[in-house]
Design an enzyme around this catalytic site. Structure first.
Site, PDB file in Angstrom:
ATOM      1  CB  CYS A 439      74.851 -44.021 -11.345  1.00 16.21           C
ATOM      2  SG  CYS A 439      74.870 -44.683 -13.018  1.00 16.21           S
ATOM      3  CE1 TYR A 483      73.966 -46.934 -11.377  1.00 14.24           C
ATOM      4  CE2 TYR A 483      73.899 -49.334 -11.218  1.00 14.24           C
ATOM      5  CZ  TYR A 483      74.088 -48.195 -11.970  1.00 14.24           C
ATOM      6  OH  TYR A 483      74.390 -48.298 -13.302  1.00 14.24           O
ATOM      7  CD1 TRP A 501      77.386 -49.529 -10.512  1.00 12.94           C
ATOM      8  CD2 TRP A 501      77.727 -47.373 -10.042  1.00 12.94           C
ATOM      9  NE1 TRP A 501      77.918 -48.950 -11.630  1.00 12.94           N
ATOM     10  CE2 TRP A 501      78.150 -47.622 -11.365  1.00 12.94           C
ATOM     11  CE3 TRP A 501      77.864 -46.080  -9.523  1.00 12.94           C
ATOM     12  CZ2 TRP A 501      78.675 -46.614 -12.179  1.00 12.94           C
ATOM     13  CZ3 TRP A 501      78.388 -45.096 -10.329  1.00 12.94           C
ATOM     14  CH2 TRP A 501      78.790 -45.366 -11.641  1.00 12.94           C
ATOM     15  CE1 TYR A 697      71.950 -49.828 -15.933  1.00 17.55           C
ATOM     16  CE2 TYR A 697      73.516 -49.333 -17.681  1.00 17.55           C
ATOM     17  CZ  TYR A 697      73.225 -49.481 -16.332  1.00 17.55           C
ATOM     18  OH  TYR A 697      74.208 -49.297 -15.400  1.00 17.55           O
ATOM     19  CG  HIS A 698      71.966 -45.604 -18.074  1.00 19.67           C
ATOM     20  ND1 HIS A 698      73.252 -45.733 -18.561  1.00 19.67           N
ATOM     21  CD2 HIS A 698      72.042 -45.875 -16.736  1.00 19.67           C
ATOM     22  CE1 HIS A 698      74.063 -46.082 -17.579  1.00 19.67           C
ATOM     23  NE2 HIS A 698      73.352 -46.167 -16.458  1.00 19.67           N
ATOM     24  CG  HIS A 784      69.893 -46.040 -12.871  1.00 21.60           C
ATOM     25  ND1 HIS A 784      70.355 -44.744 -12.830  1.00 21.60           N
ATOM     26  CD2 HIS A 784      70.887 -46.767 -13.437  1.00 21.60           C
ATOM     27  CE1 HIS A 784      71.577 -44.700 -13.338  1.00 21.60           C
ATOM     28  NE2 HIS A 784      71.915 -45.906 -13.729  1.00 21.60           N
TER      29      HIS A 784
END
Length: 841
Positions: A439, A483, A501, A697-698, A784
């Site tokens: 991330c 993030y 994050w 997501y991801h 992301h």
């Protein structure tokens, strides 16, 4: 609430990881093959796979059970090209007996049979198959499958090209080798190497096949204009449960059978779609209504009709799982029809005699020239959460400290590199930087290196150099982040902002990294607060994944995901000033922005909050003229999307992949399987060929140097999570294809592209045939749903003789940020050739 996780569905999903991996061999002693190792007693498949995968991490509470069923093996047979029958019972039939202690093993006594080895499963009936689950023998490593391919057949005689290829890791975990779902009778696993290079052997404890998980890759959503829907039962008193709601594009409005008045309509229930025209149909997609389980379809069948009166034999039937994921009934063959009827004979959870549907879509065979096409599933030894395109036709990918788990600050990262020329993937664990890069923020530097910041080790910064294939550490950031957003500046410095994050919540002001000193400079005049969304989980989510576009003079336009845009100056202590709202857009977290032309960007999708809020279909253009910013709404997408990825193509169109209409991390519920293509000339979106694997997501997407697109990833929620997608696939856009699927002739750049060029340079570029235009596409990095490195720069060019052109590089580093670009030549029909890499500085 922790979900019910059934190990029988551990590796089931929408065509999960056919692991196309060229791993460095895991060395070990070549011990002689012994008798079958002592293993597990005769137990169900869910318990066998649980024993084969002993790790038990914490599973996110919103993980979804995957949708593809394990096919019933009754009546199946298995044969092999080689079996050991003297030294042990290594017959092929053992892979179907439900006992992991009995194994198939190629011949090893006397003179071992050398690879390739084949193992063929005959189902003795035609069924839709989407994956082969391979369970290695436990205890003894010999014979674990390494490099493999999978082929399928209808008759056992005619075998086409492989539907999946790859190399498996040398461990005991069950592997799911996915491919585009299709109706077949025979499935063949061909083993090319042993995983640990211990010998010329192959073995397997069990083999399972997975059924219909989603729409085949060769289909496209049919336009629903003019369609009508009727049902055998509708609820009209207690709620608006009319059948027509399944066609309105909003899953929150739904069809429901009668339940008011104390009398519910008994099963079976049916809903019939009238397309008001006859066309070829190959799949039905069913989206449950969100948030409420009552009425989810369980047992079902699909029939078709030309006249609405006579319906033929079933074209699809089965039982769907009791979860919120989008389900697809894939037909065993494409069928000409006007009417499609879904008949429900059981509610999925057994809660009552009800049926409900949020949306119903139909798919038909895709036209490659209009919708593009997908290649086979490419597997990775990790979930590719972050990716970067490199010179030399490479794709760098990384995730976390483990293949499918994250958490804490472990000081190392799993990485992989896909060689786009050979299809091989090399895996490596990076320890020397002390950086868990899960991330992160990413910026592609002026010299082609990749700067990765923060994440799980929130203050760290690391650099990957593709020229040396080495990772190194640089100075830690002043502010710990995860993030966060990053972009390169016109000066060649790198700018970072936000990222609550990890590293503490709030206070994530901007800072700048200098390549000359390798140090960070604080920007106290650029706090993150003006750029934050109104997410209810402020600031933990509100300063995540910002959309940044660098311009001249070291300035940056922040254009989302908050509805307020901002101008950022990075000189001195920096400053941030209001640039106005993004037209009538709300906050659009987990949407994205793409620079499709000089000073022109497209923003797509997103939701008012990071998760559990309905996403939008809206898209906006943002035009820059000096310090003036004008935002306007363009055409809407056909699907609402959060967690999607968008990629600008050399012709200026923008493709968007995946996402969810109701974004929830680690979930494949409400997944959008149909990509779309935006045309700047019309402002309209059109559907593209349907994906085989959800990308939520991801997940990531990147433009490749041959003009195609890599789309991959999703999940990374532990080895018991059914929504991990350690794989990807390459999409061929329609501009490269004829109607029969063959590749169009493409221009070739034959000379005149140096490895480096300066701002304002004039290049004398030669091609093998006349071309209409040239364009620079910045090599980019994605994570992301965000890719701030994307940039398309059309170039001025003039003919300079037969097959020769003078091509001008803009002099402004705010137009062409310093760094590595792919130079494409496009012919008069907009067909791009294969790019040449050039670094502009």
């Amino acid at each position: 609430m922790t979900p019910r996780l059934r190990r029988s569905h551990l590796f089931i999903g929408f065509a999960l990881g056919s692991l196309l991996v060229g791993l460095t061999p895991l060395l070990g002693a070549a011990n002689p093959v012994g008798t079958p190792d002592s293993g597990h007693a005769h137990v169900p498949f869910e318990q066998r796979t649980a024993m084969a995968a002993p790790h038990h991490p914490v599973v996110p509470a919103n993980a979804e059970e995957p949708a593809a069923p394990v096919l019933d093996r009754a009546g199946w047979t298995a044969t092999a090209s080689s079996e050991e029958t003297i030294g042990e019972n290594g017959r092929a039939a053992n892979v179907l007996d439900g006992n992991a202690r009995t194994i198939w093993h190629s011949k090893w006594s006397g003179t071992p049979t050398r690879p390739p080895h084949t193992l063929t499963v005959d189902m003795h009936r035609t069924a839709v198959v989407s994956a082969l689950v391979y369970v290695p023998r436990s205890g003894n490593a010999n014979g674990r499958i390494g490099e493999y391919s999978i082929t399928v057949s209808q008759d056992g005689q005619n075998w086409g090209s492989p539907v999946s290829t790859g190399t498996l890791a040398d461990d005991v975990s069950a592997k799911t080798l996915g491919f585009a779902p299709q109706g077949v009778r025979f499935v063949r696993l061909t083993v090319l190497t042993e995983a640990g290079s211990r010998g010329p052997w192959a073995s397997a404890a069990e083999v399972e096949l997975l059924g219909d998980p989603g729409t085949p890759q060769s289909t496209v959503d049919l336009a629903r204009t003019g369609w009508t829907a009727t049902a055998s039962s509708e609820e009209t008193s207690g709620e608006n449960g009319r059948a027509a709601n399944v066609l309105d594009g909003d899953s929150r409005t739904f069809w429901h059978t009668k339940w008011s008045g104390g009398t519910s309509a008994p099963m079976p229930h049916s809903i019939t779609i009238d397309m008001h025209r006859t066309t070829s149909v190959s799949a039905l997609a069913y989206e449950p209504r969100p948030n409420l389980a009552n009425g989810r379809v369980g047992a079902y069948s699909v029939t078709t009709s030309l006249d609405g009166s006579v319906f033929g034999a079933q074209v699809a039937a089965g039982t769907w799982q009791d979860d919120g994921t989008v389900k697809t009934a894939t037909f065993t063959r494409a069928t000409e029809a006007r009417y499609i009827r879904l008949t429900v004979t059981a509610e999925a959870g057994g809660r009552g005699p009800w049926s409900a549907a949020g949306e119903i879509r139909l798919s038909g065979p895709a036209d490659p020239a209009a919708h593009g096409s997908w290649g086979r599933t490419i597997g990775f030894p990790l979930v590719p959460v972050a990716t970067a395109v490199l010179p030399g036709d490479k794709l760098l990918a990384w995730s976390a400290y483990a293949v499918d788990r994250f958490g804490g600050s472990n000081g190392y990262t799993q990485t992989a590199i896909l060689d786009l020329r050979t299809g091989k993937v090399t895996q490596r664990r990076i320890d020397n930087t002390g950086h868990d890069m899960f991330c992160p923020g990413i910026a592609m530097l002026a010299d082609g290196r990749v700067l990765v910041t923060g994440g799980s080790n929130a203050d760290k910064a690391s650099i990957y150099d593709p020229a040396t294939d080495r990772w190194s550490a640089t100075t830690d950031m002043n502010i710990a982040r995860g993030y966060q957003a990053m972009t390169l500046l016109s000066s060649g410095d790198a700018f970072v902002l936000g990222g609550s994050w990890s590293g503490g919540r709030g206070g994530k002001a901007g800072e700048v990294w200098s390549p000359d000193t390798g140090t960070w400079r604080k920007l106290p005049g650029v706090p993150a607060d003006p750029a934050m969304t109104d997410d209810p989980d402020t600031p933990y989510r509100a300063d995540n994944h910002m959309w940044l576009h660098a311009t001249s003079g070291g300035k940056v336009l922040h254009l989302g995901p908050s509805k307020q845009m901002n101008w950022i100056s990075t000189g001195g202590e920096g400053s941030i000033t209001d640039a106005g709202d993004r037209a009538d857009s709300d906050d659009a977290m987990n949407g994205n922005a793409v620079a499709y032309d000089i000073g022109k960007l497209l923003t797509l999708g997103g939701a008012p909050a990071y998760e559990k809020r309905t996403a939008t279909r809206r898209a906006y253009t943002v035009d820059l003229s000096g310090d003036q910013v004008q935002a306007a709404r363009t055409g809407d997408m056909d699907h609402a999307r959060g967690f999607s990825n968008s990629v600008v193509l050399p012709d200026g169109k923008v493709a968007v992949f995946g996402g969810q209409s109701y974004p929830v991390p680690f979930s494949d519920a409400t997944a959008v399987m149909t990509p779309e293509l935006w045309d700047p000339a019309t402002g309209a979106f059109t559907s593209l060929a349907t994906m085989a694997v959800p990308r939520n997501y991801h997940s990531v997407a990147n433009l490749l140097p041959d003009g195609r697109i890599f789309s991959g990833g999703g999940g990374l929620c532990g080895d018991e999570c059914g929504t991990n997608h350690p794989d990807g696939a390459v999409f061929t856009p329609p501009y490269l294809l004829d109607a029969d699927g063959s590749t169009k002739p493409r221009p070739v750049i034959t000379g005149g592209v140096p490895p480096t060029a300066t701002f304002g340079a004039s290049l004398t570029v030669s091609t093998d045939k006349p071309v209409k235009s040239f364009v620079l596409m910045r090599a980019s990095a994605a994570t992301h749903s965000t890719d701030n490195d994307q940039r398309r720069v059309p170039l001025e060019s003039t003919p300079a003789g037969t097959g020769t052109y003078q091509v001008s590089v803009p002099a402004d580093p705010g137009v062409v940020l310093p760094g590595t670009y792919m130079l494409f030549a496009l012919d008069g029909d907009g067909v791009p050739g294969v790019a040449k890499f050039v670094t502009i500085s």
